[in-house]
Each structure stands twice: as structure tokens, then as C-alpha cells.
Design a protein around this motif. Structure first.
Motif, short mmCIF file in Angstrom:
data_model
loop_
_atom_site.label_atom_id
_atom_site.label_comp_id
_atom_site.label_asym_id
_atom_site.label_seq_id
_atom_site.Cartn_x
_atom_site.Cartn_y
_atom_site.Cartn_z
N PHE A 222 -33.14 27.47 39.56
CA PHE A 222 -32.69 26.10 39.44
C PHE A 222 -31.83 25.76 38.20
O PHE A 222 -31.72 24.75 37.55
N MET A 223 -31.09 26.60 37.61
CA MET A 223 -30.38 26.64 36.58
C MET A 223 -28.90 26.84 36.70
O MET A 223 -27.92 26.58 35.88
N ALA A 224 -28.51 26.68 38.00
CA ALA A 224 -27.07 27.00 38.31
C ALA A 224 -26.17 25.87 37.80
O ALA A 224 -24.99 26.20 37.63
N GLU A 225 -26.68 24.74 37.68
CA GLU A 225 -25.69 23.83 37.24
C GLU A 225 -25.68 23.51 35.68
O GLU A 225 -25.07 22.44 35.34
N LYS A 226 -26.38 24.26 35.20
CA LYS A 226 -26.54 24.30 33.56
C LYS A 226 -25.28 24.69 32.89
O LYS A 226 -24.58 25.64 33.73
N ASN A 227 -25.12 24.59 31.67
CA ASN A 227 -23.85 25.11 31.01
C ASN A 227 -24.22 25.51 29.60
O ASN A 227 -25.06 25.08 29.16
N ASP A 228 -23.46 26.85 29.19
CA ASP A 228 -23.83 27.50 28.03
C ASP A 228 -25.25 27.47 27.37
O ASP A 228 -25.68 27.13 26.10
N LEU A 229 -26.04 27.93 28.17
CA LEU A 229 -27.16 28.27 27.96
C LEU A 229 -27.59 29.42 27.04
O LEU A 229 -26.53 30.50 27.23
N GLY A 230 -28.53 29.63 26.22
CA GLY A 230 -28.81 30.75 25.52
C GLY A 230 -29.98 31.14 26.12
O GLY A 230 -30.85 30.66 26.58
#
Length: 257
Positions: A222-230
Motif C-alpha cells: 500500500f506504499m505505491a502512491e507515496k513519495n521520497d520515503l526513507g
């Protein structure tokens, strides 16, 4: 070696499962023996409701609840104690007030690689609390396993081990590995709900750490729409690589490596 009333620790990973199974077979001889580990294998003493004779013989401590111990912890047949890896650095556990979940045990059972030309044995690729537990245990029992991969880092001199045991052939191993098992349909569906809810708390630019377990792994979907994660790694799932390639995981806003 183990008498009634002993406080016993087993390694977290690369467990000497044949030794643990032999300990379980002694249930009729023992009383009030404390067994502590992260139970990534399945053994009869983890199910005292099914095997009542185990309850008198063993008191089980579990710092990381998995499917083998979840129900018995709910019914208080097994003692849950929080994981405290931060106390395993070789110094902090010297203070008794901080808790000694893994240290100063009567017996510690673990695996080592065969010694090198200098008599040094590696703890293998999954040391966790093993090095410091080895240094503080009263009696150290090591199973020498040539299937264990030697790695750089901490080691122990073979002369410092009290008892050495030869690892059995793979076909003779007892115990049931539960990490990596395919979850039931019900467990998988529940994990998707947990994963979706957990992912909704993550904002662009956040740093996340994802641990072991079906529910923990589910958040990756469920992370595909996130941006610039660490990401801080305990575990790098295959989805992590895909998210990095797609630019979801960039580490752009991380302040610590």
C-alpha cells in the motif's frame, strides 16, 4: 545438563532445534525450567493447552509473538516480554535495573561455525543477542554446524565454550520452521486490512522500518502512491527493491543512515 529450576536461553535464529526438541522430551523429568527465545520454530512446549505436561515442566518467555505463541500469550499460558535489543550492546545489560531478558542465564544454547585456523568461531549471519548472551551465560553449549555461514564481526574462541555438540544431518533435524510459512486465507485478509491502515499513517518523506510478519509485510503493498520515503532496514522485502526502482523509496529526507 539442565536441572529443574534452571533459567535457559536459546538463540533467536539458527536455533539448535534438535537440542530444543530433546529438552522438550525431558518434560516428565523437569519442573519450573524457564525457556526464553524468539520462537521461530514450533515445539510442543509452546502449546501447554494441548500438552499439559509441558506446563509443569517449563515456563516459556517470548519477546516476539508469532503464530506459534499468539494464542497461548492471550490466555497467559506463555509470558510475553517486550524485545529489548537495545540492551544487548555488551554494556547496558550490566545494569540489573534495565532488565536482563537475554543475559546472565544458567544455560545458553546456540550455533557456531567450525573454528578457523586460529580457533575462532563465527556466530553466523544472524547474531542478534547471541554474542553478549554467550559472554554472560554461566554454561555455554554450542552446536558446531558447517552449514552456518561465517561472517566478519564478532567471534568467540572455541576454548571459551563449555560444551560442544556436532550438528546432525539436515534430514535428522526436528522442529518446524514457521518463518516464511504461507499464511491462512483468513490471516492474509486480516493482514491486508492492517497493512492498509498502517500505510495510511505514512506521509511523503517519512522514514519507515518494517519488521517480520505477515501484517508487517502487508504494508508494502500500500506504499505505491507515496513519495521520497526513507527506510531503516530490519528486513528488506522484495517489494522494497521494486519501490526503490519506482522512486517511492529515495531516502531524500532521511537525516540518519
Amino acid at each position: 545438563l539442565i536441572p529443574s529450576g534452571a533459567d535457559v536461553l536459546f538463540a533467536m535464529m539458527d536455533q539448535p532445534k534438535d537440542i530444543i526438541s530433546e529438552v522438550a522430551d525431558r518434560a516428565g523429568e523437569l519442573e519450573n525450567v524457564t525457556l526464553t527465545s524468539h520462537w521461530v520454530e514450533d515445539f510442543p512446549f509452546l502449546h501447554p493447552s494441548q500438552f499439559p505436561q509441558m506446563e509443569k515442566a517449563f515456563r516459556i518467555k517470548d519477546p516476539m509473538t508469532l503464530r506459534t505463541t499468539r494464542e497461548e500469550i492471550r490466555t497467559r499460558k506463555i509470558d510475553w516480554q517486550p524485545t529489548v535489543f537495545g540492551l544487548s550492546n555488551g554494556e547496558r545489560q550490566l545494569c540489573a535495573d534495565r532488565g536482563r531478558l537475554y543475559h546472565y542465564k544458567d544455560f545458553f544454547f546456540f550455533k557456531l561455525t567450525p573454528p578457523d585456523e586460529n580457533g575462532r568461531c563465527s556466530f553466523g549471519p544472524h547474531p542478534w543477542y547471541t554474542p553478549t548472551a554467550c559472554r554472560t551465560a554461566k554454561v555455554k553449549v554450542a552446536e558446531i554446524d558447517d552449514r552456518l555461514t561465517p561472517v566478519c564481526g564478532e567471534y568467540v574462541d572455541i576454548e571459551d565454550i563449555d560444551y560442544l555438540v556436532e550438528a546432525p544431518e539436515a534430514a535428522e533435524l526436528r522442529g518446524k520452521e514457521i518463518l516464511g510459512m504461507t499464511p491462512s486465507d483468513q490471516e492474509w485478509e486480516l493482514s491486508q486490512v492492517i497493512g492498509a491502515n498502517a500505510a495510511s499513517l505514512v506521509n511523503d518523506g517519512d522514514t519507515v522500518q518494517i519488521g517480520v510478519g505477515t501484517a508487517a509485510e502487508a504494508i508494502m503493498g500500500f506504499m505505491a502512491e507515496k513519495n521520497d520515503l526513507g527506510i531503516d532496514s530490519e528486513v528488506i522485502y522484495s517489494q522494497t527493491i521494486d519501490l526503490h526502482r519506482r522512486g517511492v523509496i529515495t531516502g531524500k529526507y532521511k537525516t540518519h543512515d
